[in-house]
Enzyme design. Structure first.
Site, short mmCIF file in Angstrom:
data_model
loop_
_atom_site.label_atom_id
_atom_site.label_comp_id
_atom_site.label_asym_id
_atom_site.label_seq_id
_atom_site.Cartn_x
_atom_site.Cartn_y
_atom_site.Cartn_z
N ARG A 290 35.07 -18.74 55.85
CA ARG A 290 33.99 -17.75 55.79
C ARG A 290 32.71 -18.35 55.23
O ARG A 290 31.60 -17.94 55.61
CB ARG A 290 34.44 -16.55 54.97
CG ARG A 290 35.51 -15.69 55.66
CD ARG A 290 36.14 -14.69 54.71
NE ARG A 290 35.15 -13.83 54.11
CZ ARG A 290 35.39 -13.08 53.03
NH1 ARG A 290 36.59 -13.11 52.45
NH2 ARG A 290 34.45 -12.31 52.54
N ARG B 36 48.09 -17.30 53.02
CA ARG B 36 47.89 -16.01 52.36
C ARG B 36 46.51 -15.47 52.72
O ARG B 36 45.51 -15.81 52.07
CB ARG B 36 48.02 -16.17 50.84
CG ARG B 36 49.41 -16.59 50.40
CD ARG B 36 49.45 -16.77 48.88
NE ARG B 36 50.79 -17.11 48.41
CZ ARG B 36 51.10 -17.34 47.14
NH1 ARG B 36 50.13 -17.28 46.21
NH2 ARG B 36 52.33 -17.65 46.79
N TYR C 57 42.30 -21.34 62.38
CA TYR C 57 41.62 -20.07 62.21
C TYR C 57 40.60 -19.85 63.33
O TYR C 57 40.01 -20.80 63.85
CB TYR C 57 40.89 -20.02 60.86
CG TYR C 57 41.80 -19.77 59.69
CD1 TYR C 57 42.08 -18.47 59.26
CD2 TYR C 57 42.39 -20.82 59.00
CE1 TYR C 57 42.92 -18.24 58.18
CE2 TYR C 57 43.24 -20.60 57.92
CZ TYR C 57 43.50 -19.30 57.52
OH TYR C 57 44.34 -19.08 56.46
N ASP D 268 43.31 -13.02 53.09
CA ASP D 268 42.68 -12.08 52.16
C ASP D 268 42.61 -10.68 52.75
O ASP D 268 42.90 -10.46 53.94
CB ASP D 268 41.26 -12.54 51.84
CG ASP D 268 41.22 -13.78 50.96
OD1 ASP D 268 42.22 -14.04 50.27
OD2 ASP D 268 40.20 -14.49 50.97
#
Length: 257
Positions: free
Chosen positions: A202, A50, A111, A52
């Protein structure tokens, strides 16, 4: 019912994230609206991750159940037609077993984070990279990243609103490469794990950027990890440079014969 796996690419800039929301645009909502143009009463789709608001995807994976027995190529073509003009595309489609689940069958998630060091503002890549105006050193960031590999309590690097039951995760890879970029340098962070905490990537990149800038020493990242305290984390970088690069499955539903 036949089940299909969809590999989806999207620009997350105009969306509030992957997950469907009643009053805001979402990637899940866009895909489900396209599916509804093909068949009625299609069950809600599930995805590998999911993402952001503002986060992009190169290889998000979702699955859907269709009443009709679709040829995978024709299904992807039909979906791409109805997804226009949203910046979302189905880049691959495969028929899968009924017990395949995009989230629970995934063996890992990968990622990519793109960080650009240059003085000039971004134009063509605005919203797709994180720009910092100062130089960065690759080797110290690589040394710091090694402290994060393996199984740890990542409380320091999880958002305060993270809903995961445990902060313990196993980080399988965190590789950083440097390449040329017009007017500066680009640093690409390749991160892989079975699952991630909210804002974990992040938080990693924002902290490692401080090391590359010389504000932190590589061993300061080890101390931050061991603190198990969100206050010990470096800055959390903006979402625009983050991409869900892919998800792993065994067997890979998109592999050729």
């Amino acid at each position: 019912m036949s089940r299909y796996a969809l590999k989806i690419e999207y620009d997350g800039t105009p969306f509030s994230g992957w997950q469907r929301q009643a009053d805001r645009p979402s990637v899940q909502g866009a895909v489900e609206a396209a599916l509804a143009r093909l068949e009625r009463d299609i069950p809600s789709i599930a995805a590998a991750g999911r993402t952001d608001a503002g986060v992009h995807a190169l290889g998000q994976v979702a699955h859907c159940d269709m009443a009709r027995d679709w040829d995978p190529f024709r299904l992807s073509e039909a979906l791409n037609h109805h997804l226009k003009p949203a910046p979302v595309a189905v880049v691959a489609c495969a028929r899968v077993a009924d017990d395949f689940h995009a989230r629970f069958s995934a063996t890992d998630r990968r990622y990519l984070f793109r960080l650009v060091s240059r003085r000039a503002p971004m134009t063509l890549e605005r919203g797709r990279v994180w720009r910092v105006p100062h130089p960065l050193e690759l080797a110290p960031m690589q040394a710091a990243a090694r402290h994060l590999l393996g199984r740890h309590d990542f409380t320091t690097f999880r958002a305060s609103i993270c809903q995961a039951d445990s902060p313990v995760r196993t980080l399988d890879a965190l590789e950083i490469e440097e390449t040329g970029f017009p007017g500066g340098r680009e640093f690409r962070f390749h991160v892989r794990a079975r699952s991630f905490l909210h804002n974990q990537v992040r938080s990693f990149v924002g902290t490692l950027e401080r090391v590359g800038a010389g504000a932190w020493a590589p061993d300061d990242v080890k101390s931050a990890l061991e603190a198990r305290d969100r206050a010990a984390c470096g800055p959390v970088c903006p979402p625009g440079g983050l991409y869900l690069a892919g998800a792993g499955y065994d067997p890979d539903p998109f592999a050729g014969p």
